[in-house]
Design an enzyme around this catalytic site. Structure first.
Site, PDB file in Angstrom:
ATOM      1  N   CYS A 113      -7.304  -5.255  -6.684  1.00  0.00           N
ATOM      2  CA  CYS A 113      -8.709  -5.066  -6.309  1.00  0.00           C
ATOM      3  C   CYS A 113      -9.104  -3.598  -6.297  1.00  0.00           C
ATOM      4  CB  CYS A 113      -8.958  -5.672  -4.930  1.00  0.00           C
ATOM      5  SG  CYS A 113      -8.607  -7.438  -4.827  1.00  0.00           S
TER       6      CYS A 113
ATOM      7  N   GLU B  51     -12.972  -3.968   1.421  1.00  0.00           N
ATOM      8  CA  GLU B  51     -13.816  -2.860   1.864  1.00  0.00           C
ATOM      9  C   GLU B  51     -14.577  -2.248   0.693  1.00  0.00           C
ATOM     10  OE1 GLU B  51     -10.789  -3.365   2.918  1.00  0.00           O
ATOM     11  OE2 GLU B  51     -10.887  -3.349   5.117  1.00  0.00           O
ATOM     12  N   GLU B  52     -13.878  -2.091  -0.426  1.00  0.00           N
ATOM     13  CA  GLU B  52     -14.512  -1.487  -1.590  1.00  0.00           C
ATOM     14  C   GLU B  52     -15.593  -2.404  -2.148  1.00  0.00           C
ATOM     15  OE1 GLU B  52     -14.849   1.980  -3.680  1.00  0.00           O
ATOM     16  OE2 GLU B  52     -13.407   1.554  -2.072  1.00  0.00           O
TER      17      GLU B  52
ATOM     18  N   ASP C  61      -7.376   2.441  -8.671  1.00  0.00           N
ATOM     19  CA  ASP C  61      -7.759   3.776  -9.127  1.00  0.00           C
ATOM     20  C   ASP C  61      -8.010   3.735 -10.635  1.00  0.00           C
ATOM     21  OD1 ASP C  61      -8.006   6.450  -9.768  1.00  0.00           O
ATOM     22  OD2 ASP C  61      -6.361   7.096  -8.466  1.00  0.00           O
TER      23      ASP C  61
ATOM     24  N   GLU D  77       0.844  -1.186   0.000  1.00  0.00           N
ATOM     25  CA  GLU D  77       0.000   0.000   0.000  1.00  0.00           C
ATOM     26  C   GLU D  77       0.889   1.249   0.000  1.00  0.00           C
ATOM     27  OE1 GLU D  77      -2.663   2.699  -0.172  1.00  0.00           O
ATOM     28  OE2 GLU D  77      -3.412   0.623  -0.157  1.00  0.00           O
ATOM     29  N   LEU D  78       0.487   2.251  -0.774  1.00  0.00           N
ATOM     30  CA  LEU D  78       1.289   3.463  -0.918  1.00  0.00           C
ATOM     31  C   LEU D  78       0.954   4.526   0.123  1.00  0.00           C
ATOM     32  CD1 LEU D  78       3.409   4.989  -2.547  1.00  0.00           C
ATOM     33  CD2 LEU D  78       1.643   5.596  -4.202  1.00  0.00           C
TER      34      LEU D  78
ATOM     35  N   ASN E 282       5.693   1.512  -3.339  1.00  0.00           N
ATOM     36  CA  ASN E 282       5.100   1.792  -4.639  1.00  0.00           C
ATOM     37  C   ASN E 282       5.373   0.594  -5.532  1.00  0.00           C
ATOM     38  OD1 ASN E 282       4.374   2.706  -7.192  1.00  0.00           O
ATOM     39  ND2 ASN E 282       5.213   4.765  -6.873  1.00  0.00           N
ATOM     40  N   SER E 283       4.401  -0.293  -5.630  1.00  0.00           N
ATOM     41  CA  SER E 283       4.612  -1.541  -6.372  1.00  0.00           C
ATOM     42  C   SER E 283       4.811  -1.303  -7.863  1.00  0.00           C
ATOM     43  CB  SER E 283       3.435  -2.497  -6.150  1.00  0.00           C
ATOM     44  OG  SER E 283       2.231  -1.901  -6.597  1.00  0.00           O
TER      45      SER E 283
END
EC number: 2.1.1.33
Length: 278
Positions: free
Chosen positions: A170, A251-252, A173, A107-108, A150-151
Site C-alpha cells: 500500500c 493513513e496514506e 515509496d 515495517e522498516l 526489511n521485507s
C-alpha cells in the site's frame, strides 16, 4: 530553547510514561503519532542493524500472538501480511474482519514500528476491559502484530513457501529517480519472491497515488507467469472487503482522499505452479 536533544528527551519521557501506565494496568491510552514521527521512507539498502531468523521455522511468534499459543508454540501461521504497514491503519481494519487469522505488519522504520506496537498493546488492554455491550463480538486485537524488518531482503526468512493468502503493498515509496528504481518494493526479482510465499489462489493487493508506479507494479506482476490480474469488481463479487479497506483505512489512503487525489489499484491472483516435465 528546544533543540533536537530536547525533542528527543521529550519523546523518550512520553514513551516511558506510556509503558508505566500500561504496566500498572491503568486506563490504556493510545499512543500519539507526534511522538513517533520519522522520515516518510527508509533506504532498504542501508544497514539497519536488524535481527532475523535464519529460516521461518526458527521464528518465535509467541510474543506476537500470545492468545494463540498452544503447547508452547503458536498454533497457526501468519496468513495475511502488510508490507510497509506504516502506522498500522490497515492492520487494525483487517484484524476484526479476519478474527481467526494471523495478520502481520512489516515495517522498516524504528519509531513507526514502535508506534504500532504500542497501539496494539493499548488496544488489547482496552478490549480486555470493555463490556459486552461496547464490544459485542469480544474482539481483542490478539490476531494482529508488527515486526521491524526489511521485507525486500528477509521475507523468506519469516514466511514459508505457499503460506500467505493475502499480501498488501500500500502506497510504497515511488522512488521517482531512475537510479532509485532498484529500491522499489516491486521488481521482476521480487515478484518471484512474492510468488514463493503466496499460496495458490492467494491475492496480492497494490495501491498507489502515483500513476507511473502503478504502471510499473502492474507490468512486473503481469510479466510473472505465476500471477494473473483480477479486477476489483470480481473480488467484490466474491465478498472480498480488502480492496475497500485498503482504499479507505490506510493513513496514506485517507490523506489522498482528503486532498482529492486518485488512487490506482491493481490486484493479482497467484496461479498454479507449472507441472514439471516428466
Amino acid at each position: 530553547m528546544g533543540g533536537p536533544a530536547a525533542k528527543k528527551q521529550k519523546r523518550e519521557d512520553y514513551r516511558a510514561s506510556l509503558n508505566i501506565a500500561q504496566s500498572e494496568n491503568a486506563v490504556a491510552k493510545l499512543p500519539k503519532k507526534s511522538f513517533y514521527r520519522q522520515r516518510a521512507h527508509a533506504n532498504p539498502f542501508s544497514d539497519h542493524a536488524l535481527t532475523y531468523p535464519s529460516r521461518p521455522e526458527d521464528m518465535d511468534w509467541r510474543e506476537h500472538y500470545p492468545d494463540f499459543v498452544v503447547d508452547g508454540k503458536v498454533d497457526r501461521g501468519v496468513e495475511i501480511a502488510d508490507i510497509g504497514c506504516g502506522f498500522g491503519g490497515l492492520l487494525f481494519a483487517l484484524g476484526p474482519v479476519f478474527p481467526g487469522t494471523l495478520v502481520l505488519g512489516m515495517e522498516l522504520r524504528t519509531s513507526v514500528t514502535e508506534f504500532v506496537q504500542e497501539k496494539i498493546k493499548a488496544t488489547r488492554l482496552q478490549a480486555a476491559t470493555t463490556t459486552k455491550e461496547s464490544n459485542p463480538n469480544n474482539y481483542t486485537y490478539s490476531n494482529i502484530s508488527v515486526l521491524r524488518t526489511n521485507s525486500m531482503k528477509f521475507l523468506p526468512n519469516y514466511i514459508f513457501k505457499s503460506q500467505l493468502s493475502k499480501l498488501f503493498l500500500c502506497f510504497p515509496d515511488p522512488h521517482f529517480k531512475t537510479r532509485k528504481h532498484k529500491a522499489r518494493i516491486v521488481s521482476s526479482t521480487l515478484t518471484s519472491e512474492y510468488a514463493y510465499v503466496m499460496k495458490e489462489g492467494g491475492i496480492i493487493y497494490t495501491i498507489t497515488d502515483v500513476e507511473d508506479l502503478h504502471v510499473w507494479m502492474r507490468e512486473r506482476f503481469e510479466g510473472c507467469s505465476l500471477f494473473e490480474r483480477v479486477g476489483e469488481e470480481e473480488l467484490e463479487a466474491e465478498g472480498d472487503e480488502c480492496v475497500r479497506l485498503m482504499r479507505e483505512e490506510t493513513e496514506e489512503g485517507k490523506k489522498v482522499g482528503r486532498n482529492g487525489g486518485r488512487k490506482w489499484i491493481a490486484c493479482f491472483r497467484r496461479g498454479r505452479d507449472p507441472e514439471w516435465p516428466v
